[in-house]
Design a protein around this motif. Structure first.
Motif, PDB file in Angstrom:
ATOM      1  N   GLY A   1       0.790  -1.193   0.045  1.00 24.41           N
ATOM      2  CA  GLY A   1      -0.212  -0.119   0.004  1.00 24.41           C
ATOM      3  C   GLY A   1       1.133   1.129   0.190  1.00 24.41           C
ATOM      4  N   SER A   2       1.936   1.222   0.785  1.00 23.39           N
ATOM      5  CA  SER A   2       2.821   2.393   0.952  1.00 23.39           C
ATOM      6  C   SER A   2       3.563   2.685  -0.436  1.00 23.39           C
ATOM      7  N   GLU A   3       3.950   1.534  -0.980  1.00 16.54           N
ATOM      8  CA  GLU A   3       4.773   1.748  -2.278  1.00 16.54           C
ATOM      9  C   GLU A   3       3.878   2.173  -3.317  1.00 16.54           C
ATOM     10  N   LEU A   4       2.609   1.697  -3.635  1.00 12.57           N
ATOM     11  CA  LEU A   4       1.770   2.119  -4.648  1.00 12.57           C
ATOM     12  C   LEU A   4       1.289   3.598  -4.140  1.00 12.57           C
ATOM     13  N   ALA A   5       1.083   3.712  -2.966  1.00 17.70           N
ATOM     14  CA  ALA A   5       0.843   5.427  -2.725  1.00 17.70           C
ATOM     15  C   ALA A   5       1.827   6.298  -3.210  1.00 17.70           C
ATOM     16  N   CYS A   6       3.096   5.820  -2.739  1.00 12.94           N
ATOM     17  CA  CYS A   6       4.050   6.794  -3.326  1.00 12.94           C
ATOM     18  C   CYS A   6       4.184   6.713  -4.953  1.00 12.94           C
ATOM     19  N   ALA A   7       4.225   5.737  -5.568  1.00 10.75           N
ATOM     20  CA  ALA A   7       4.272   5.652  -6.967  1.00 10.75           C
ATOM     21  C   ALA A   7       3.182   6.395  -7.701  1.00 10.75           C
ATOM     22  N   LEU A   8       1.830   6.214  -7.153  1.00 15.77           N
ATOM     23  CA  LEU A   8       0.696   6.955  -7.810  1.00 15.77           C
ATOM     24  C   LEU A   8       0.920   8.488  -7.368  1.00 15.77           C
ATOM     25  N   GLY A   9       1.499   8.793  -6.278  1.00 15.59           N
ATOM     26  CA  GLY A   9       1.576  10.052  -5.729  1.00 15.59           C
ATOM     27  C   GLY A   9       2.424  10.859  -6.610  1.00 15.59           C
ATOM     28  N   ARG A  10       3.355  10.169  -7.439  1.00 18.22           N
ATOM     29  CA  ARG A  10       4.213  11.061  -8.371  1.00 18.22           C
ATOM     30  C   ARG A  10       3.511  11.479  -9.541  1.00 18.22           C
ATOM     31  N   ARG A  11       2.236  10.819  -9.811  1.00 16.23           N
ATOM     32  CA  ARG A  11       1.468  11.314 -11.072  1.00 16.23           C
ATOM     33  C   ARG A  11       0.365  12.289 -10.278  1.00 16.23           C
ATOM     34  N   ALA A  12       0.218  12.393  -9.075  1.00 17.61           N
ATOM     35  CA  ALA A  12      -0.802  13.467  -8.672  1.00 17.61           C
ATOM     36  C   ALA A  12      -0.290  14.756  -8.972  1.00 17.61           C
ATOM     37  N   ARG A  13       0.942  14.791  -9.003  1.00 15.66           N
ATOM     38  CA  ARG A  13       1.545  16.289  -9.301  1.00 15.66           C
ATOM     39  C   ARG A  13       1.632  16.490 -10.606  1.00 15.66           C
TER      40      ARG A  13
ATOM     41  N   ASN B   1       5.618   7.245  12.059  1.00 14.69           N
ATOM     42  CA  ASN B   1       5.079   8.809  11.830  1.00 14.69           C
ATOM     43  C   ASN B   1       5.857   9.548  10.918  1.00 14.69           C
ATOM     44  N   TRP B   2       7.415   9.427  10.921  1.00 12.73           N
ATOM     45  CA  TRP B   2       8.226   9.968   9.665  1.00 12.73           C
ATOM     46  C   TRP B   2       7.877   9.372   8.469  1.00 12.73           C
ATOM     47  N   THR B   3       7.664   8.307   8.401  1.00  8.59           N
ATOM     48  CA  THR B   3       7.116   7.612   6.881  1.00  8.59           C
ATOM     49  C   THR B   3       5.951   8.149   6.501  1.00  8.59           C
ATOM     50  N   THR B   4       4.972   8.550   7.394  1.00  7.64           N
ATOM     51  CA  THR B   4       3.714   9.078   6.964  1.00  7.64           C
ATOM     52  C   THR B   4       3.957  10.335   6.289  1.00  7.64           C
ATOM     53  N   GLU B   5       4.716  11.244   6.892  1.00  4.71           N
ATOM     54  CA  GLU B   5       4.921  12.354   6.520  1.00  4.71           C
ATOM     55  C   GLU B   5       6.049  12.456   5.204  1.00  4.71           C
ATOM     56  N   LYS B   6       6.686  11.462   5.128  1.00  4.37           N
ATOM     57  CA  LYS B   6       7.323  11.316   3.877  1.00  4.37           C
ATOM     58  C   LYS B   6       6.397  11.105   2.574  1.00  4.37           C
ATOM     59  N   VAL B   7       5.400  10.163   2.850  1.00  8.08           N
ATOM     60  CA  VAL B   7       4.318   9.811   1.763  1.00  8.08           C
ATOM     61  C   VAL B   7       3.582  11.051   1.469  1.00  8.08           C
ATOM     62  N   ARG B   8       3.024  11.809   2.653  1.00 12.94           N
ATOM     63  CA  ARG B   8       2.315  13.035   2.237  1.00 12.94           C
ATOM     64  C   ARG B   8       3.084  14.064   1.463  1.00 12.94           C
ATOM     65  N   ARG B   9       4.329  14.016   1.677  1.00 17.98           N
ATOM     66  CA  ARG B   9       5.144  15.015   0.546  1.00 17.98           C
ATOM     67  C   ARG B   9       5.249  14.447  -0.770  1.00 17.98           C
ATOM     68  N   GLU B  10       4.881  13.355  -0.822  1.00 22.71           N
ATOM     69  CA  GLU B  10       4.849  12.615  -2.318  1.00 22.71           C
ATOM     70  C   GLU B  10       3.767  13.194  -3.059  1.00 22.71           C
ATOM     71  N   GLY B  11       2.730  13.664  -2.288  1.00 26.38           N
ATOM     72  CA  GLY B  11       1.487  14.000  -2.925  1.00 26.38           C
ATOM     73  C   GLY B  11       0.520  13.276  -2.419  1.00 26.38           C
ATOM     74  N   VAL B  12       0.473  12.367  -1.556  1.00 23.70           N
ATOM     75  CA  VAL B  12      -0.564  11.631  -1.104  1.00 23.70           C
ATOM     76  C   VAL B  12      -1.430  12.117   0.120  1.00 23.70           C
ATOM     77  N   ASN B  13      -2.758  12.171  -0.072  1.00 28.75           N
ATOM     78  CA  ASN B  13      -3.717  12.317   1.186  1.00 28.75           C
ATOM     79  C   ASN B  13      -3.923  10.935   1.966  1.00 28.75           C
ATOM     80  N   VAL B  14      -2.875  10.915   3.196  1.00 26.63           N
ATOM     81  CA  VAL B  14      -2.747   9.910   4.005  1.00 26.63           C
ATOM     82  C   VAL B  14      -3.979  10.170   5.250  1.00 26.63           C
ATOM     83  N   MET B  15      -4.586   9.230   5.378  1.00 26.23           N
ATOM     84  CA  MET B  15      -5.797   8.913   6.197  1.00 26.23           C
ATOM     85  C   MET B  15      -5.485   7.846   7.413  1.00 26.23           C
ATOM     86  N   PRO B  16      -4.754   8.217   8.476  1.00 19.49           N
ATOM     87  CA  PRO B  16      -4.368   7.259   9.517  1.00 19.49           C
ATOM     88  C   PRO B  16      -5.907   7.026  10.241  1.00 19.49           C
TER      89      PRO B  16
END
Length: 700
Positions: free
Chosen positions: A399-411, A437-452
């Motif tokens: 899930g985290s890998e796909l979120a980062c991969a698709l987040g690249r296209r979000a921008r 928590n640090w990883t979550t912020e990293k994913v958000r910086r990739e353009g993903v709306n993270v909802m824990p």
């Protein structure tokens, strides 16, 4: 004449007259048993001449191996004729050692023993019946109570037992004869076809495809499943036995390929035709294909029994639906049957779904992706170009890998990417809370709306979109859902094969040599094995599939090696952040993290430039440091960053009873042999800061 003599004479005369009343039933019973025993012996002698030999052949079949390790080099049509080629008797380990119950030959030995015992007993009764006389005086005179007629009763019991046992043995041997007649006929047919094929090839140049069946009826090595574990096993078998004939039966329509790039490198390719070529650039810039080998590497399935030096063939798009373990036969979904000598089960697993989605109906199912195969990557890549919003459910590796991969296209394309999961942060089940928590912020910086802390309650279609309702009342609108919530091992064959499934971890239970039965091995995601350091486990990672498949292949060719390997896994959140892990990495365990400032070299991209491969386990698999020496050092002690600081690189130790059982290397690469050695030693360490220095994390 003395009175005593006259009394004895009367008694003798009286006893001589009794047989006319007692001999008839006695002789009738003995005659009946004699006739039945004779019929049984005659029937047994008739069939044991042929059938008994078939039974002996069945017992010795595991021992008999031709010079080319196949059954095609000798004639079995008539077992009484001489062998045409020399044969060496080789006792396989599975028969010589105490193997798994239910192994081949057990019933045949039993039948032979019972059959021979029956012959002896029958012969004994017949001989005794031939010498039956009229009952002696002891039968009619007053004697010890209970002795009268005891010999006759013995004959009746033995005769009845012989008759029943003989009938049972006769029936059993007859069934065995029919079974082995069919088996031998099949082998003879294959032998004749293999003899005729060279002459046909010489006259026509190449074998005529129509002369061979589409699917061979028998293969020495059968591998069920077409993933990483099966391919590693096939390569291992061929390395130890260059003439081996290996058939892979795969439900997947594609040839064996590696899965990690499906959620990593393929998404970062600039090639617009990447879904067709399935080629990608690794972080080090080198290009490679997702497939392990090109089609030219494999032998056509129909030609596998006839090629001179054997090979590996892949039967794609077919599923094994039934296993006859005692008969060494599998049945495919189209009804085809294939017999084998050795079999590997590498069926992998299927992606899980959420109950809330399963209850939602077909309209929701049509907008759902359960990510696992090449087709899933192709479909999701296409969908990401067509829709405006994609929601990924799951905060683990995939899930985290796909979120980062698709987040690249979000921008770049205006795609909205949402990730929701029940944990407090990304990788919450693996990483300690501060790093999650640090990883979550990293994913958000990739353009993903993270909802824990998001638990799905229901999913429905609202207008032209999907409506996801969470248990806390929040609602999420989206166009497509990707469920990445774990894997369920494929163990459907356990029922027909009679194999044990682990109730705690799932998967087929195997021993230390990855055996489930005497001629069946299991590898990859579907294997539940015993780890001598960490207990019984089931692992779902690429490195484990490679190593377990390779070991199973070696053991299928007689290596008899136990599984000692500590498999590793890795995950990359883009080209600049990645980690590798080994052992038990569970956030519920106590952890100690030691971190330092990262440099330009501490990235997945830099790691692949050093190793030359993006699949890092290929360069690190089974490597182990020869010695780990921990001593005080004058080097500065790494410090744990304060909250809010950047976790550049570091080592996280997972402890159980003060012993290191798992290690995560955060942005530290090519150090896995040291981590593997630390876990293998299983020692307590007073200062883990000193242990961390072994990974050179303080060096610039």
């Amino acid at each position: 004449m003395p009175p005593e003599y006259r009394r004895r004479q009367k008694v003798g005369m009286h006893s001589a007259e009794k047989p006319s009343h007692f001999c008839k039933p006695q002789l009738a019973g003995c005659a009946m048993n004699t006739a039945l025993g004779a019929i049984t012996v005659i029937a047994l002698f008739r069939d044991l001449i042929g059938t008994g030999i078939f039974g002996i052949y069945n017992c010795l079949e595991p021992f008999v191996v031709a010079e080319d390790n196949s059954l095609q080099s000798f004639r079995c049509g008539n077992l009484l004729q001489r062998w045409n080629v020399p044969i060496k008797l080789q006792m396989s380990r599975q028969v010589a050692s105490s193997g798994v119950p239910g192994g081949k030959g057990d019933s045949s030995v039993f039948v032979l023993i019972v059959g021979l015992s029956t012959l002896g007993a029958g012969a004994y009764v017949i001989l005794q019946c031939h010498h039956l006389r009229c009952p002696s005086r002891s039968l009619t005179s007053s004697g010890v109570p209970g002795k009268a007629g005891s010999n006759l009763l013995l004959y009746l019991i033995v005769g009845g037992t012989v008759t029943g046992t003989g009938a049972y043995v006769y029936k059993t041997l007859k069934e065995k004869k029919e079974r082995f007649t069919t088996r031998v006929t099949t082998i003879t047919t294959r032998s004749q076809e293999s003899e005729s094929s060279p002459s046909d090839a010489a006259s026509q140049g190449t074998p005529a495809p129509g002369a061979h069946p589409e699917v061979p009826s028998h293969v020495p090595f059968l591998l069920i499943g077409g993933g990483t574990a099966a391919f590693a096993a096939a390569r291992s078998i061929r390395a130890r036995d260059p003439g081996a004939r290996v058939l892979i039966v795969s439900e997947d329509p594609a040839l064996p390929y590696m899965r990690p790039p499906l959620s990593k490198e393929l998404w970062f390719s600039d090639d617009p035709n990447v879904t067709e070529t399935l080629r990608f650039k690794q972080w080090n810039g080198k290009e490679r294909s997702i497939y392990f080998q090109p089609p030219s590497f494999y032998v056509p399935v129909r030609d596998l029994p006839f090629v001179e030096n054997g090979g590996v063939a892949v039967l794609c798009g077919k599923k094994v639906v039934h296993m006859d373990v005692r008969g060494n036969i599998v049945k495919l979904s189209d009804g085809t049957q294939i017999s084998y000598d050795k079999c590997l089960i590498a069926t992998g697993g299927s992606p899980r779904n959420l109950p809330a989605i399963e209850r939602a109906g077909k309209d929701v199912q049509q907008r759902l992706t359960l990510f696992r195969k090449i087709e899933d990557f192709k479909n999701l890549e296409k969908i990401s170009r067509e829709v405006k919003s994609i929601t990924i459910i799951g905060g683990g590796f995939l899930g985290s890998e796909l979120a980062c991969a698709l987040g690249r296209r979000a921008r770049t394309r205006g795609l909205e990417v949402i990730q929701l999961f029940p944990e407090n942060g990304n990788m919450g089940k693996v990483l300690p809370e501060y790093l999650s928590n640090w990883t979550t912020e990293k994913v958000r910086r990739e353009g993903v709306n993270v909802m824990p802390n998001a638990v799905v309650k229901s999913v429905s279609v609202c207008g032209n979109r999907l409506m996801i309702k969470l248990k806390d009342g929040r609602k999420v609108e989206t166009d497509h859902i990707v469920a990445a919530v774990g894997l369920e091992p494929n163990v459907e064959l356990a029922k027909s094969a009679g194999l044990e499934v682990d109730s705690d971890f799932g998967g087929f239970r195997v021993n230390a040599e990855l055996q489930a039965r005497s001629n069946i091995w299991v590898a990859g995601d579907a294997a539940c094995f015993y780890d001598i350091k960490l207990g019984r486990r089931r692992v779902e990672h690429h490195d484990h599939a490679v190593v377990s498949g390779r070991l199973a292949g070696e053991n299928m060719t007689g290596a008899a090696k136990p599984y000692w390997h500590q498999s590793m896994f890795w995950s990359d959140l883009g080209p600049n952040v990645g980690y590798e892990a080994i052992g038990l990495v569970d956030s519920s365990l106590p952890t100690v993290g030691v971190f330092a400032k990262a440099t330009a070299k501490d990235t997945p991209k830099s790691a692949t430039e050093q190793s030359g491969t993006g699949i890092r386990s290929e360069s690190e698999t089974e490597a182990e440091a020869s010695e780990v020496h921990i001593s005080p050092s004058i080097s500065p002690t790494p410090q744990v960053p304060k909250q809010g600081e950047d976790y550049g690189k570091g080592v996280i130790f997972y402890l159980r009873d003060k012993v290191v059982v798992g290690i995560v290397l955060w942005n530290i690469f090519n150090r896995m042999p040291i981590a593997r050695k630390i876990i293998k030693d299983g020692e307590e360490h007073d200062d883990l800061n000193e242990v961390a220095k072994l990974f050179n994390i303080h060096e610039d």
